[in-house]
Write a protein that holds these residues in place. Structure first.
Motif: not given
Length: 422
Positions: A19-22, A405-422
């Motif tokens: 996980l890297s980025g802004t 945690y507001e918008n935790i999924t897109p924030k982690l995805q932006q950092l490179g995490a492979n995460i989604d909501i199902q």
């Protein structure tokens, strides 16, 4: 309109990505909630900016205040609040799902009215009493009673008093600050919690026309006849969110930048992170963290601000999985806040708890599994552990995580995490 909790959605994530980025922080939930309640003291609308309006707790508080007569309007991430006719209607039973509904008691008390509040909820993290709230309100002259229906408060005008808490309580301090704002005379809260969110709330109240002074563990309020309001104030960034993303990046050996943030409110967290081996520094109005170094084991003791908050101990427990050696985590506030330990065990790591302490042996191989978010931070610790586990992790009851945690999924995805909501 908010519906009841729906825990059927899940987080599905696959570990192994760096996980890297802004990452841009939202407004702090635990600052926004009491500020919304305090803003409803004002005759004129007070506008709060940078409110995390997508968080369920925030939505619920706004809804129950609106339905009980307060004038609240949401425009993007800005929320306009004034007292309106509060309280002129029963409180929606959905109030029982959030702990900050307790602040409606202080608000009704300050306005010389009465209110019946359904029993408050929030995270189930051990013994979270509200007796200090009721004691403080009673000392100010409000009449308090508890029945099967909830907590009833009645006030015909409060009188200032000296109130001493047997332990520092965050929402209890905020409740008495609100109730005492319009009391006759002066009120002093001893052994108050004076963490940053409370300092910010005091600044807001003073701008609105109150007279509140905060120092280390003491709050002094000079009552005024009326709170005018009619000001604008921005909610502080979520320091707890910042620590979470710093640790998420560090656990995966990444580097993260958090813009428009300073280390002012996380000095002790940063001190410990540096001891562990995480480089954290501030430059150009942003905080940077690098987790490329080897991590060392550590001993953590929670404490009132400026110490490490109890909220963060499950987050540091996840970090201990990548530290060499044995780490100990002791919670001196919520001694039973270790329900998440049984969930983290499912990943195959070495973690156990007894009393108010958890022991983590780092360096063990972790495997993806199915776990439950026992509470807000416990759920977040499951996400962090899943980020470094081999294979797929499924996290149930994610509404607990989405409370804070507001918008935790897109924030982690932006950092490179492979995460989604199902």
């Amino acid at each position: 309109m908010i519906t009841t909790l729906n825990p059927s959605k899940t987080f599905v994530l696959t570990g192994g990505n760096k996980l890297s980025g802004t990452v841009k922080l939202s407004g702090a939930k635990n600052a926004a909630l009491p500020m919304i309640a305090a803003a409803c003291l004002g005759e004129l609308p007070t506008v709060l900016d940078n409110v995390p309006v997508d968080l369920r707790d925030v939505k619920i508080l706004i809804q129950i205040l609106q339905e009980a007569g307060a004038e609240i309007h949401v425009d993007g991430n800005s929320v306009s609040c004034s007292r309106g006719n509060f309280p002129n209607a029963p409180v929606n039973p959905i109030a029982s799902e959030i702990r900050y509904s307790l602040l409606l008691l202080g608000l009704a008390s300050a306005l010389g009215s009465e209110l019946l509040l359904p029993m408050p909820g929030g995270c189930k993290i051990g013994d979270r009493k509200y007796d200090l709230h009721l004691m403080g309100l009673s000392k100010l002259g409000s009449t308090i009673s508890e029945t099967e229906e909830g907590i009833h408060v009645s006030s015909k005008g409060n009188i200032g008093s000296q109130i001493e808490f047997y332990l520092p309580t965050t929402s209890g301090t905020e409740n008495i600050m609100i109730a005492a704002a319009t009391a006759q005379g002066e009120t002093t809260i001893l052994n108050a919690n004076t963490r940053p969110e409370i300092m910010e709330m005091a600044k807001l109240m003073n701008l609105m026309g109150a007279d509140v002074e905060c120092s280390n563990r003491v709050v002094h309020i000079k009552g005024v006849k009326n709170i005018k309001g009619g000001v604008r104030y921005s909610v502080m960034a979520g320091w707890d969110e910042a620590v979470t993303y710093i640790i998420a990046s560090a656990m995966t050996g990444g580097e993260v930048c958090i813009p428009d943030f300073s280390m002012d409110f996380i000095r002790e967290d940063v001190r410990l992170l540096r001891e562990i081996g995480v480089d954290v520094f501030e430059w150009g109005g942003a905080v940077y963290a690098s987790g490329v170094k080897l991590k060392k084991s550590f001993d953590l003791f929670t404490a009132p601000y400026p110490g490490i908050n109890s909220d963060m101990q499950p987050i540091f427990a996840a970090l201990a999985f990548v530290a060499s050696g044995k780490s100990t985590i002791t919670d001196l506030r919520f001694t039973e806040r270790f329900k998440y330990v049984d969930e983290l065990k499912k990943f195959g790591g070495s973690i156990y708890s007894f009393g108010n302490t958890a022991i983590v042996e780092g360096g063990k191989e972790l495997r993806g599994t199915e776990v439950n978010a026992t509470d807000l931070r416990g759920g977040a610790s499951c996400i962090l552990t899943g980020l470094i586990a081999e294979g797929t992790t499924v996290i149930n009851n994610i509404s607990q995580i989405q409370r804070g945690y507001e918008n935790i999924t897109p924030k982690l995805q932006q950092l490179g995490a492979n995460i989604d909501i199902q």
